[in-house]
Design an enzyme around this catalytic site. Structure first.
Site, PDB file in Angstrom:
ATOM      1  N   TYR A   1     -64.554 -47.104 -29.262  1.00 20.58           N
ATOM      2  CA  TYR A   1     -64.402 -46.454 -28.083  1.00 20.58           C
ATOM      3  C   TYR A   1     -62.854 -45.933 -27.929  1.00 20.58           C
ATOM      4  CZ  TYR A   1     -63.906 -45.566 -22.931  1.00 20.58           C
ATOM      5  OH  TYR A   1     -63.659 -45.249 -21.493  1.00 20.58           O
TER       6      TYR A   1
ATOM      7  N   SER B   1     -58.824 -42.262 -21.203  1.00 22.48           N
ATOM      8  CA  SER B   1     -58.720 -43.873 -20.559  1.00 22.48           C
ATOM      9  C   SER B   1     -57.855 -44.423 -21.063  1.00 22.48           C
ATOM     10  CB  SER B   1     -60.107 -44.620 -21.498  1.00 22.48           C
ATOM     11  OG  SER B   1     -60.030 -45.845 -21.132  1.00 22.48           O
TER      12      SER B   1
END
Length: 700
Positions: A591, A578
């Site tokens: 995250y 990501s």
């Protein structure tokens, strides 16, 4: 007694209602008959045999009524035959070719002349078997390869057995390569034996006929049923089938696990010429044969029917290894097996050299197609899954033939020279040359986590569209089953998998190896997201993200690298990370940290695995909202809250913040994965941002 009650060795599939709907359409009924015959693999295999019918049509030039023969075209399959797969020829013109036939040594030139006989200009290319139908007078004809019938055809006293079973009602023609001359021999046999219901072709198959499609169908089934019962009455009567068992199989679970461990070893060894895709079966007929006393006698003889050995090679390779051998050291097993593979390749080369003609095509891949592992099962390897599966089916037919022939008298294989003349027939070579080019990812197997939906499913669909076989894994079986419906047969497999559980990951790779022989591409796409401030983030949140994203990637990399090293031809590991692993943002500590771990782990793995030809790269998405499972539920609400907007405004928000002002979709990430595995074959340790352009995530 109903028609169904007559048969116990073949399936009676004629449906009166479906047939009635085709009344008056002779070609439609011929196609229906073909399809139901092809649905029973005891009658004929995929691509095997051919069928025909003759109708009266109006000549487009003269307006006169002419007889037209409709017959399966080259390369077709009767089980799936449609109008686009048949050829329509003037019967009279086909028979007129007898006037120009120059003899068997010039037989191949006749194939080009079939095109001068075409009535239907949209016809599929006529096959070499076209004259076998055209020179016989019957309206409906079936040419089939039933196991029981070929057992008679391959028995050493085939002609006498034919007479014993059918008396004067069946003709018999000795082995001859298919072609115009064989059509003449069938015509001659019929003229010398008027009134027969069919003809047995030595070492080859069966011809039957009828005045209607139904009569032809029933004639075929009755002949096959009769010979099947003849064999069944003799099997095991004088001696056990295949001489009885000399060993027992491993239990079912043990067989599957042993096969899964052995598959990538064999795949690597069978791919010395070109990479292959595998198939495994432990069908009870296979186990009976490979565990028998007669294995060593019958397996080296090879197959008899040309349709069999064209797909299986002339003989299999039998592994001389205990069924419960310790396979934990693949390199040691390869060393142990290599002499057998070398001998097989040497034998094949000697077969080629001793049988070749001055104009024979160059020798093809000398590696085995069929590998028998006593106590475990049968592996087959070919250019794709369908071809490997069909080879397996054909060898099971060959096993049935050997069992039947041994029950009758003794099995005889086709002479090696005759086999070579079929395998290296110039017409077969031309057929191979006409095949479409392979796709970029042909012969490769990809395992994708999170394949049940969103980005993972899009990646699977993209890689499959480019030619790969795909193994979809996910936690939820129902999602996998739904996603799997998007793929055709022989393209995909599924495996439920918890990427944070080492045993579950191992089992997923076992499933992949059983389905396709190994793995070449691993894509870790499974993921979830939690958006909370530092104060709100619980230890359970932290552990969950680390387990699925970082630990899962480690376990997949470890298991994938092990399979790839075993195969010996490298591979690709692609991790979906990501932008958040590069860019800091609010309410993202757990995250973002896990994604950063994924990215650096990819670089570390790339540095370590490069020596084995394994490339490791990362694709960084950002803002994949539309179509992504990760945005369902609390995460979307958390991000919307963090940015002070509504959930429904998230797609526009993420698009507006990137340089290209584009919404990023799952298929965009799939294209990024394909770039690494299909184009950038000299790239490793790299990161590809698929985010529309986020300056903060620029890596240089």
């Amino acid at each position: 007694m109903t028609a169904t009650d007559q048969f116990s060795h073949v399936d009676y599939l004629w449906d009166e209602q479906k047939a009635a709907a085709l009344e008056g359409d002779e070609v439609g009924l011929f196609l229906y008959r073909s399809n139901i015959l092809g649905a029973d693999l005891r009658i004929t295999n995929f691509g095997g045999g051919n069928t025909s019918c003759k109708t009266i049509e109006k000549d487009p030039l003269t307006g006169e009524e002419v007889e037209v023969m409709w017959v399966k075209g080259s390369g077709g399959d009767i089980g799936t035959l449609t109008r686009s797969g048949i050829a329509g020829l003037y019967t009279s013109r086909l028979r007129d070719l007898k006037n120009v036939y120059r003899g068997i040594e010039h037989e191949d030139e006749m194939v080009g002349l079939f095109y001068h006989c075409l009535y239907d200009l949209d016809s599929r290319a006529p096959s070499i078997d076209t004259p076998l139908h055209g020179l016989l007078p019957f309206k409906h004809i079936d040419h089939l390869h039933p196991d029981a019938l070929i057992a008679v055809a391959a028995a050493e006293d085939s002609e006498a057995v034919t007479k014993e079973i059918w008396g004067d009602t069946m003709g018999w023609v000795p082995w001859q390569r298919p072609g115009f001359d064989l059509g003449l021999q069938l015509e001659k046999c019929l003229n010398e034996n008027p009134g027969i219901r069919g003809i047995v072709l030595g070492s080859h198959g069966l011809f039957t006929w009828g005045d209607t499609s139904y009569e032809c169908y029933m004639n075929s089934l009755e002949v096959i049923e009769q010979v099947s019962r003849y064999i069944a009455e003799r099997e095991g009567k004088d001696r056990p089938v295949f001489g009885g068992a000399r060993m027992e199989s491993l239990p079912d679970a043990g067989r599957k696990k042993q096969a899964a461990k052995m598959a990538p070893i064999l795949r690597g060894m069978c791919s010395s010429h070109k990479r292959m895709i595998g198939h495994f079966t432990d069908d009870e007929r296979v186990l009976q044969f490979i565990n028998s006393h007669d294995l060593d006698k019958l397996a080296p003889l090879g197959t008899s029917c040309p349709d069999h050995f064209l797909r299986t090679k002339i003989k299999p390779l039998v592994l001389e290894m205990p069924s419960d051998a310790d396979l934990s050291n693949p390199e040691a097993i390869k060393t142990q097996l290599e002499p057998a593979f070398e001998q097989y390749r040497k034998d094949y080369a000697e077969y080629y050299e001793s049988c070749k003609h001055p104009d024979s095509p160059a020798m093809r891949d000398p590696n085995p197609v069929v590998i028998l592992y006593p106590g475990v099962g049968m592996f087959t390897f070919a250019k794709n899954k369908q071809t490997a599966r069909v080879a397996s089916e054909f060898y099971i037919n060959a096993i049935n033939v050997m069992r039947g022939a041994e029950a009758i008298s003794s099995y005889t294989a086709l002479p090696r020279q005759e086999a070579f003349n079929i395998e290296y027939w110039l017409l077969e070579e031309d057929k191979l040359k006409r095949q479409p080019p392979e796709q970029p990812l042909s012969r490769r197997v990809a395992l994708i986590t999170g394949g049940g939906g969103g980005i993972g499913r899009a990646i699977a669909e993209k890689l499959a569209a480019e030619g790969a076989n795909v193994v979809l894994t996910d936690l939820k079986k129902d999602r996998l089953e739904e996603a799997n419906q998007a793929f055709g047969r022989d393209i995909s497999a599924i495996a439920t998998c918890d990427v944070a559980d080492a045993n579950s990951v191992t089992e997923a790779f076992y499933e992949a190896c059983l389905a396709f022989g190994g793995v070449d591409i691993v894509v870790h796409s499974a993921g979830l997201a939690i958006s909370k401030s530092i104060e709100e983030t619980e230890l359970a949140d932290w552990d969950l993200l680390q387990n699925v994203l970082a630990k899962g990637q480690f376990l997949l990399t470890k298991a994938g690298a092990k399979v790839m090293k075993t195969q010996g031809f490298g591979g690709d590991i692609i991790n979906i990370a990501s932008k958040n692993g590069l860019v800091s943002g609010p309410k993202n500590i757990a995250y973002g940290t896990a994604k950063a771990a994924q990215q650096h782990m990819s670089r570390l793995a790339a540095a370590e695995l490069a020596a084995d030809g394994i490339r490791v790269n990362t694709v960084n998405p950002d803002g994949v909202i539309v179509g992504s499972k990760i945005w369902e539920g609390d995460w979307a609400e958390g991000r919307a809250k963090a940015y002070g907007i509504k959930v429904e405004d998230l797609p526009a928000h993420y698009a507006n913040r990137n340089l290209l002002k584009q919404i990023i979709r799952p298929e965009d990430i799939a294209n990024g994965v394909f770039a690494f595995v299909g184009i950038l074959d000299k790239s490793t340790g790299n990161t590809l941002n698929v985010d529309g352009g986020m300056p903060g995530a620029f890596t240089r």
